[in-house]
Every structure is written in C-alpha cells, then in structure tokens.
Write a protein that holds these residues in place. Structure first.
Motif, PDB file in Angstrom:
ATOM      1  N   ILE A  27      63.921  94.926  45.724  1.00 31.98           N
ATOM      2  CA  ILE A  27      63.291  94.160  46.804  1.00 31.98           C
ATOM      3  C   ILE A  27      62.349  95.049  47.613  1.00 31.98           C
ATOM      4  CG2 ILE A  27      63.737  92.860  48.923  1.00 31.98           C
ATOM      5  CD1 ILE A  27      64.359  91.401  46.203  1.00 31.98           C
ATOM      6  N   LYS A  28      62.755  96.286  47.879  1.00 32.10           N
ATOM      7  CA  LYS A  28      61.864  97.212  48.595  1.00 32.10           C
ATOM      8  C   LYS A  28      60.582  97.431  47.795  1.00 32.10           C
ATOM      9  CE  LYS A  28      65.173 100.289  49.028  1.00 32.10           C
ATOM     10  NZ  LYS A  28      65.956 101.504  49.337  1.00 32.10           N
ATOM     11  N   THR A  29      60.720  97.618  46.495  1.00 30.55           N
ATOM     12  CA  THR A  29      59.553  97.837  45.637  1.00 30.55           C
ATOM     13  C   THR A  29      58.644  96.613  45.632  1.00 30.55           C
ATOM     14  OG1 THR A  29      60.809  99.366  44.251  1.00 30.55           O
ATOM     15  CG2 THR A  29      58.812  98.411  43.293  1.00 30.55           C
ATOM     16  N   LEU A  30      59.216  95.435  45.495  1.00 31.45           N
ATOM     17  CA  LEU A  30      58.433  94.198  45.482  1.00 31.45           C
ATOM     18  C   LEU A  30      57.618  94.061  46.767  1.00 31.45           C
ATOM     19  CD1 LEU A  30      57.836  91.365  44.171  1.00 31.45           C
ATOM     20  CD2 LEU A  30      59.747  90.526  45.557  1.00 31.45           C
ATOM     21  N   LEU A  31      58.273  94.199  47.903  1.00 34.85           N
ATOM     22  CA  LEU A  31      57.583  94.007  49.178  1.00 34.85           C
ATOM     23  C   LEU A  31      56.552  95.106  49.435  1.00 34.85           C
ATOM     24  CD1 LEU A  31      60.568  92.720  51.313  1.00 34.85           C
ATOM     25  CD2 LEU A  31      58.666  91.395  50.396  1.00 34.85           C
ATOM     26  N   ARG A  58      78.419  88.602  59.015  1.00 34.27           N
ATOM     27  CA  ARG A  58      78.694  87.515  59.971  1.00 34.27           C
ATOM     28  C   ARG A  58      77.499  86.576  60.117  1.00 34.27           C
ATOM     29  NH1 ARG A  58      81.240  91.778  62.585  1.00 34.27           N
ATOM     30  NH2 ARG A  58      79.523  92.086  64.035  1.00 34.27           N
ATOM     31  N   LEU A  59      76.293  87.108  59.925  1.00 34.54           N
ATOM     32  CA  LEU A  59      75.091  86.272  60.001  1.00 34.54           C
ATOM     33  C   LEU A  59      74.913  85.402  58.758  1.00 34.54           C
ATOM     34  CD1 LEU A  59      72.466  88.737  61.512  1.00 34.54           C
ATOM     35  CD2 LEU A  59      73.363  86.665  62.576  1.00 34.54           C
ATOM     36  N   GLY A  60      75.692  85.683  57.725  1.00 37.12           N
ATOM     37  CA  GLY A  60      75.605  84.887  56.510  1.00 37.12           C
ATOM     38  C   GLY A  60      74.905  85.573  55.358  1.00 37.12           C
ATOM     39  N   CYS A  61      74.595  86.831  55.517  1.00 35.46           N
ATOM     40  CA  CYS A  61      73.955  87.585  54.447  1.00 35.46           C
ATOM     41  C   CYS A  61      75.063  88.159  53.560  1.00 35.46           C
ATOM     42  CB  CYS A  61      73.090  88.699  55.033  1.00 35.46           C
ATOM     43  SG  CYS A  61      71.946  89.393  53.850  1.00 35.46           S
ATOM     44  N   SER A  62      75.294  87.513  52.428  1.00 35.67           N
ATOM     45  CA  SER A  62      76.381  87.937  51.556  1.00 35.67           C
ATOM     46  C   SER A  62      75.887  88.011  50.119  1.00 35.67           C
ATOM     47  CB  SER A  62      77.540  86.956  51.658  1.00 35.67           C
ATOM     48  OG  SER A  62      78.603  87.362  50.843  1.00 35.67           O
ATOM     49  N   PRO A  63      75.875  89.178  49.509  1.00 39.00           N
ATOM     50  CA  PRO A  63      76.303  90.459  50.054  1.00 39.00           C
ATOM     51  C   PRO A  63      75.370  90.927  51.168  1.00 39.00           C
ATOM     52  CG  PRO A  63      75.246  90.798  47.934  1.00 39.00           C
ATOM     53  CD  PRO A  63      75.339  89.312  48.149  1.00 39.00           C
ATOM     54  N   ASN A  79      68.388  87.298  45.850  1.00 40.58           N
ATOM     55  CA  ASN A  79      68.184  85.981  45.230  1.00 40.58           C
ATOM     56  C   ASN A  79      67.205  85.134  46.023  1.00 40.58           C
ATOM     57  OD1 ASN A  79      69.932  86.521  43.122  1.00 40.58           O
ATOM     58  ND2 ASN A  79      71.678  85.511  44.087  1.00 40.58           N
ATOM     59  N   GLU A  80      67.363  85.133  47.330  1.00 37.70           N
ATOM     60  CA  GLU A  80      66.484  84.319  48.171  1.00 37.70           C
ATOM     61  C   GLU A  80      65.049  84.840  48.146  1.00 37.70           C
ATOM     62  OE1 GLU A  80      70.620  83.655  49.270  1.00 37.70           O
ATOM     63  OE2 GLU A  80      69.476  85.512  49.155  1.00 37.70           O
ATOM     64  N   LEU A  86      59.029  83.493  43.382  1.00 34.88           N
ATOM     65  CA  LEU A  86      58.769  82.678  42.198  1.00 34.88           C
ATOM     66  C   LEU A  86      58.188  81.308  42.536  1.00 34.88           C
ATOM     67  CD1 LEU A  86      61.886  83.605  40.048  1.00 34.88           C
ATOM     68  CD2 LEU A  86      59.512  84.328  39.692  1.00 34.88           C
ATOM     69  N   ASN A  87      58.553  80.758  43.697  1.00 39.93           N
ATOM     70  CA  ASN A  87      57.992  79.447  44.042  1.00 39.93           C
ATOM     71  C   ASN A  87      56.699  79.554  44.851  1.00 39.93           C
ATOM     72  OD1 ASN A  87      58.540  79.559  46.846  1.00 39.93           O
ATOM     73  ND2 ASN A  87      60.516  78.548  46.617  1.00 39.93           N
ATOM     74  N   GLY A  88      56.208  80.782  45.039  1.00 35.46           N
ATOM     75  CA  GLY A  88      54.909  80.980  45.667  1.00 35.46           C
ATOM     76  C   GLY A  88      54.897  80.968  47.183  1.00 35.46           C
TER      77      GLY A  88
END
Length: 102
Positions: A27-31, A58-63, A79-80, A86-88
């Motif tokens: 993700i770091k590389t992509l961004l 607790r904020l809902g970031c799992s993992p 994933n998000e 992928l959806n642009g």
C-alpha cells in the motif's frame, strides 16, 4: 483516539504500518507511486505504537495495519485501498484530499 485524530489531520494521507508487514509495504508503494507522499507511522518502531494499534482496532480497522486515512477519514486496510484503486475512485479521492495535484 485523540492522538490518531491529531496525526491524521496533519497530512492528506496517513498510513499506519509495521515494518515487517508485506501488505503495508504494498500500500505504501502504491500510494507513493501515485505521488501521494503519505505520512507513514511504523507502529513497531515508534513509542506508543501498541497503543495506536489498539485504537485503530477500536476504530474498525481490522487488521490494524495497514491502516489508511485519506483526507482525515479512515479508508481501511489493504483490501479497501485496492478496491478503491480497482474501481477507479482512489485517485479522485487522493485529489480531493489534496494529496495529488495532477
């Protein structure tokens, strides 16, 4: 959580990561390849990293890692981010947050 709120408001893109996490690296590389220049916090290398990791859960970031915030809002994990790509809708989101100027 106040600490996370303050940290994510300082930059358009913030990634909470662990140095040994391959998905965080992806993700770091992509961004970075888009030119977003995210603030990256390696939770296994900073003080209070474990506390931040628990707050992310607790904020809902799992993992908890990678935990990606764009424009101060929690996007989620790998994933998000990949789904947005992928959806642009990832690049427009980065532009709205001021992370990209092109």
């Amino acid at each position: 959580m106040d600490m996370i709120t303050k940290m994510v408001m300082e930059r358009p893109v913030v990634i909470y990561s662990k140095s040994s996490c391959c998905m965080s690296h992806t993700i770091k590389t992509l961004l970075c390849d888009f030119g977003a220049n995210p603030a990256v916090y390696e939770l296994d290398e900073i003080s209070r990293g474990r506390e931040i990791e628990q707050a992310l859960l607790r904020l809902g970031c799992s993992p908890a890692v990678p935990g990606v915030f764009i424009g101060g809002e929690l996007v989620g994990g790998a994933n998000e981010v990949m789904s947005l790509h992928l959806n642009g809708s990832l690049i427009p989101m980065l532009k709205r947050a001021g992370a990209l100027w092109v």
